[in-house]
Structure formats: structure tokens, C-alpha cells
Design a protein around this motif. Sequence first.
Motif, PDB file in Angstrom:
ATOM      1  N   THR A  16       0.836  -1.208   0.000  1.00 52.92           N
ATOM      2  CA  THR A  16       0.000   0.000   0.000  1.00 52.92           C
ATOM      3  C   THR A  16       0.867   1.252   0.000  1.00 52.92           C
ATOM      4  O   THR A  16       0.623   2.192  -0.757  1.00 52.92           O
ATOM      5  N   ARG A  17       1.886   1.269   0.831  1.00 52.07           N
ATOM      6  CA  ARG A  17       2.791   2.428   0.908  1.00 52.07           C
ATOM      7  C   ARG A  17       3.545   2.628  -0.405  1.00 52.07           C
ATOM      8  O   ARG A  17       3.664   3.743  -0.907  1.00 52.07           O
ATOM      9  N   SER A  18       4.061   1.543  -0.967  1.00 50.69           N
ATOM     10  CA  SER A  18       4.817   1.647  -2.223  1.00 50.69           C
ATOM     11  C   SER A  18       3.911   2.018  -3.391  1.00 50.69           C
ATOM     12  O   SER A  18       4.297   2.815  -4.245  1.00 50.69           O
ATOM     13  N   LYS A  19       2.706   1.463  -3.435  1.00 44.05           N
ATOM     14  CA  LYS A  19       1.765   1.823  -4.497  1.00 44.05           C
ATOM     15  C   LYS A  19       1.473   3.319  -4.435  1.00 44.05           C
ATOM     16  O   LYS A  19       1.482   4.007  -5.460  1.00 44.05           O
ATOM     17  N   HIS A  20       1.247   3.847  -3.244  1.00 48.44           N
ATOM     18  CA  HIS A  20       1.007   5.281  -3.076  1.00 48.44           C
ATOM     19  C   HIS A  20       2.219   6.095  -3.564  1.00 48.44           C
ATOM     20  O   HIS A  20       2.065   7.072  -4.295  1.00 48.44           O
ATOM     21  N   PHE A  21       3.414   5.677  -3.174  1.00 46.37           N
ATOM     22  CA  PHE A  21       4.631   6.388  -3.557  1.00 46.37           C
ATOM     23  C   PHE A  21       4.785   6.451  -5.076  1.00 46.37           C
ATOM     24  O   PHE A  21       4.996   7.515  -5.650  1.00 46.37           O
ATOM     25  N   TYR A  22       4.679   5.306  -5.741  1.00 43.93           N
ATOM     26  CA  TYR A  22       4.922   5.252  -7.184  1.00 43.93           C
ATOM     27  C   TYR A  22       3.797   5.888  -7.999  1.00 43.93           C
ATOM     28  O   TYR A  22       4.058   6.450  -9.069  1.00 43.93           O
ATOM     29  N   LEU A  81       5.253   9.854  -7.428  1.00 46.87           N
ATOM     30  CA  LEU A  81       5.985   9.903  -8.700  1.00 46.87           C
ATOM     31  C   LEU A  81       5.052  10.060  -9.901  1.00 46.87           C
ATOM     32  O   LEU A  81       5.504  10.421 -10.986  1.00 46.87           O
ATOM     33  N   GLY A  82       3.771   9.781  -9.746  1.00 44.58           N
ATOM     34  CA  GLY A  82       2.807  10.003 -10.821  1.00 44.58           C
ATOM     35  C   GLY A  82       2.784   8.945 -11.906  1.00 44.58           C
ATOM     36  O   GLY A  82       2.312   9.208 -13.015  1.00 44.58           O
ATOM     37  N   LEU A  83       3.259   7.733 -11.605  1.00 47.13           N
ATOM     38  CA  LEU A  83       3.191   6.669 -12.601  1.00 47.13           C
ATOM     39  C   LEU A  83       1.740   6.200 -12.745  1.00 47.13           C
ATOM     40  O   LEU A  83       0.957   6.263 -11.806  1.00 47.13           O
ATOM     41  N   THR A  84       1.403   5.719 -13.917  1.00 47.99           N
ATOM     42  CA  THR A  84       0.038   5.309 -14.233  1.00 47.99           C
ATOM     43  C   THR A  84      -0.113   3.804 -14.063  1.00 47.99           C
ATOM     44  O   THR A  84       0.724   3.036 -14.540  1.00 47.99           O
ATOM     45  N   VAL A  85      -1.204   3.389 -13.427  1.00 51.85           N
ATOM     46  CA  VAL A  85      -1.488   1.959 -13.264  1.00 51.85           C
ATOM     47  C   VAL A  85      -1.992   1.402 -14.587  1.00 51.85           C
ATOM     48  O   VAL A  85      -2.962   1.897 -15.155  1.00 51.85           O
ATOM     49  N   TYR A 114       9.258  19.803  -6.190  1.00 55.09           N
ATOM     50  CA  TYR A 114       8.006  19.051  -6.092  1.00 55.09           C
ATOM     51  C   TYR A 114       8.135  17.922  -5.070  1.00 55.09           C
ATOM     52  O   TYR A 114       7.256  17.737  -4.213  1.00 55.09           O
ATOM     53  N   LEU A 115       9.209  17.151  -5.153  1.00 55.54           N
ATOM     54  CA  LEU A 115       9.385  16.023  -4.235  1.00 55.54           C
ATOM     55  C   LEU A 115       9.555  16.496  -2.794  1.00 55.54           C
ATOM     56  O   LEU A 115       9.004  15.899  -1.875  1.00 55.54           O
ATOM     57  N   GLU A 116      10.290  17.569  -2.596  1.00 56.23           N
ATOM     58  CA  GLU A 116      10.428  18.116  -1.243  1.00 56.23           C
ATOM     59  C   GLU A 116       9.077  18.579  -0.710  1.00 56.23           C
ATOM     60  O   GLU A 116       8.771  18.393   0.467  1.00 56.23           O
ATOM     61  N   GLN A 117       8.253  19.168  -1.574  1.00 54.67           N
ATOM     62  CA  GLN A 117       6.921  19.607  -1.174  1.00 54.67           C
ATOM     63  C   GLN A 117       6.061  18.413  -0.749  1.00 54.67           C
ATOM     64  O   GLN A 117       5.192  18.539   0.105  1.00 54.67           O
ATOM     65  N   LYS A 118       6.323  17.247  -1.318  1.00 52.00           N
ATOM     66  CA  LYS A 118       5.611  16.013  -0.977  1.00 52.00           C
ATOM     67  C   LYS A 118       6.269  15.288   0.203  1.00 52.00           C
ATOM     68  O   LYS A 118       5.953  14.135   0.490  1.00 52.00           O
ATOM     69  N   ASN A 119       7.208  15.963   0.874  1.00 47.59           N
ATOM     70  CA  ASN A 119       7.923  15.420   2.043  1.00 47.59           C
ATOM     71  C   ASN A 119       8.793  14.211   1.725  1.00 47.59           C
ATOM     72  O   ASN A 119       8.973  13.324   2.554  1.00 47.59           O
ATOM     73  N   VAL A 120       9.334  14.171   0.512  1.00 48.55           N
ATOM     74  CA  VAL A 120      10.290  13.131   0.126  1.00 48.55           C
ATOM     75  C   VAL A 120      11.683  13.700   0.371  1.00 48.55           C
ATOM     76  O   VAL A 120      12.009  14.785  -0.111  1.00 48.55           O
ATOM     77  N   ALA A 121      12.490  12.990   1.139  1.00 46.32           N
ATOM     78  CA  ALA A 121      13.862  13.434   1.409  1.00 46.32           C
ATOM     79  C   ALA A 121      14.676  13.345   0.125  1.00 46.32           C
ATOM     80  O   ALA A 121      14.769  12.281  -0.490  1.00 46.32           O
TER      81      ALA A 121
END
Length: 129
Positions: A18-24, A28-32, A92-99
Motif C-alpha cells: 500500500t505504501r509503495s503503491k502510493h509512492f509510485y 511519482l505520478g506513474l500510471t497503473v 516538487y518532491l520536497e513539497q511532498k515530504n520526500v527526502a
Amino acid sequence: MLSLQNIHHVAIICRDYTRSKHFYTQILGLTVVAETYREARDSYKLDLAVNGLYQIELFSFPNPPARPSRPEASGLRHLAFSVLDIDQTHAYLEQKNVACEAIRVDELTQKKFFFIADPDDLPIEFYEI
């Protein structure tokens, strides 16, 4: 002689689906492309597209061992995405709280790049083209 055309896909095994699906997908905006639950393996397989091209398979398995990232182990080192604007990507990634690591310049190509880590500490590079 082989007639390799391109890389078809990269497979990633995650610890928390669930966490990884949310991340990707959400970060990151990848499409399922497709999502499949394989009951016999108690495993999900999520097919993802990068810019409209099917390229990543995200797998979940019960209790996979942690990936050794540091010190670096032999084998596949990281996943890299090309981007048009490295500064915008970093912000963008920093705004999403990604280190995010600091933006650096490749000494061989003079192109800008930086790294993050996915939820399982897989190194991901963003490389300005």
C-alpha cells in the motif's frame, strides 16, 4: 547476434504494498496499467507506466528481506528517471515530504541529477536531459 530493442521493464519488490503503491502512483505520478492479486503467492503485481510506456512491475511478497543499500552491494544499483527540469522535480518532491539529496552535476556529462529513496530504500535518480 542478439537484436535487443530496449529495456522492457524493471521489477521492484516492496515490503509494504500500500505504501509503495502510493509512492509510485501518487508521489511519482506513474500510471497503473494493471493490478493483479495472486492468491497462491499472497502477492500483488502492479504494472506501471512511465509517460505512457509500460516499464515497471511492482511486486509484494510476504516478508521479503531488506535490500542492502549501504554499503552498496553488487547487482542493480538504482532506477533512474529522466526529467526536463531538475530544479522543479526537486522542489516538487520536497513539497511532498520526500527526502532529496542535493542536486549535483555529473562530472562527465555536465548534467544535473539527484537521488531519493523509495519506501524500501531503493535508490532512485532523477537526471536532467
